[in-house]
Design a protein around this motif. Structure first.
Motif, short mmCIF file in Angstrom:
data_model
loop_
_atom_site.label_atom_id
_atom_site.label_comp_id
_atom_site.label_asym_id
_atom_site.label_seq_id
_atom_site.Cartn_x
_atom_site.Cartn_y
_atom_site.Cartn_z
N MET A 150 27.72 -42.10 36.61
CA MET A 150 26.28 -42.44 36.54
C MET A 150 25.64 -41.76 35.32
O MET A 150 25.95 -40.62 35.00
CB MET A 150 25.59 -41.94 37.82
N ALA A 151 24.76 -42.49 34.66
CA ALA A 151 24.11 -41.93 33.46
C ALA A 151 23.20 -40.78 33.86
O ALA A 151 22.56 -40.82 34.92
CB ALA A 151 23.30 -43.02 32.77
N MET A 152 23.18 -39.77 33.03
CA MET A 152 22.32 -38.63 33.29
C MET A 152 20.93 -38.91 32.75
O MET A 152 20.78 -39.57 31.72
CB MET A 152 22.87 -37.38 32.60
N ILE A 153 19.94 -38.38 33.44
CA ILE A 153 18.56 -38.47 32.93
C ILE A 153 18.17 -37.08 32.44
O ILE A 153 18.40 -36.09 33.13
CB ILE A 153 17.61 -38.98 34.02
N LYS A 154 17.59 -37.06 31.24
CA LYS A 154 17.21 -35.77 30.66
C LYS A 154 15.72 -35.79 30.34
O LYS A 154 15.20 -36.79 29.85
CB LYS A 154 17.95 -35.55 29.33
N PHE A 155 15.10 -34.67 30.61
CA PHE A 155 13.72 -34.49 30.16
C PHE A 155 13.44 -32.99 30.06
O PHE A 155 14.29 -32.17 30.41
CB PHE A 155 12.71 -35.21 31.06
N THR A 156 12.27 -32.67 29.55
CA THR A 156 11.90 -31.26 29.44
C THR A 156 10.91 -30.95 30.54
O THR A 156 9.95 -31.69 30.76
CB THR A 156 11.24 -30.99 28.06
N LEU A 157 11.16 -29.86 31.25
CA LEU A 157 10.28 -29.47 32.35
C LEU A 157 9.83 -28.03 32.14
O LEU A 157 10.67 -27.13 32.09
CB LEU A 157 11.02 -29.61 33.68
N ASN A 158 8.55 -27.85 31.99
CA ASN A 158 8.00 -26.51 31.75
C ASN A 158 8.74 -25.78 30.64
O ASN A 158 9.08 -24.60 30.75
CB ASN A 158 8.00 -25.70 33.06
#
Ligand code: FES
Ligand code: FES
Length: 152
Positions: free
Chosen positions: A1-9
């Motif tokens: 499954m593709a990973m989801i990336k984002f920036t959190l705090n």
């Protein structure tokens, strides 16, 4: 499954959770960041408000897919020294406190967009953030204080 990336705090987050996972659920249940509150789940109360790329957004209405590559900030990412938190303390805004993380995040979103809002603009921007304890006047005073319209 593709990973989801984002920036959190300010920190990078990478997850293999379903892209359709609700952001508020992910924050609270998977990361244990329970400052963001679950209220109506329908985009109607504002208690789940977070910042997404500097805009106040309702995290119950967003999925992980929606925040791919975005910068997300929750109440935990706002230091106590932040002028909005300081104004909240000075005005003793909260009663039960449940709605307050959402109120603060919505206020920060407003002030990022418009650093010197008028009373009318504050009323319009904060209108959808409900508080069953009726702290609306103190919220408005706190925002006016940050906007430099009340003596600090
Ligand atoms: S829980 Fe998201 S707006 Fe009410
Ligand atoms: S402080 Fe209790 S709901 Fe707002």
């Amino acid at each position: 499954m593709a990973m989801i990336k984002f920036t959190l705090n300010g920190k990078s987050v990478e997850t293999a959770s379903e892209p359709s996972t609700s952001l508020v659920w992910f924050l609270r249940e998977e990361l244990g960041l329970t400052g963001t509150k679950w209220g109506c789940g329908q985009g109607l109360c504002g208690s789940c408000t977070v910042l997404v790329d500097g805009r106040a957004e309702r995290s119950c209405q967003l999925t992980l897919e929606d925040v791919e590559s975005a910068k997300v900030v929750t109440i935990e990412g706002i230091p106590v020294s932040h002028p909005v938190k300081q104004a909240w303390l000075k005005e003793s805004v909260p009663e039960c406190g449940y709605c307050q993380p959402g109120q603060i995040m919505n206020a920060i979103g407003l002030l990022l967009k418009n650093p010197r809002p008028t009373e009318k603009e504050i009323n319009q921007a904060m209108d959808g953030n409900l508080c069953r304890c009726g702290t609306y006047n103190r919220i408005k005073r706190a925002i006016l204080q940050v906007a430099g319209k009340l003596p600090v």
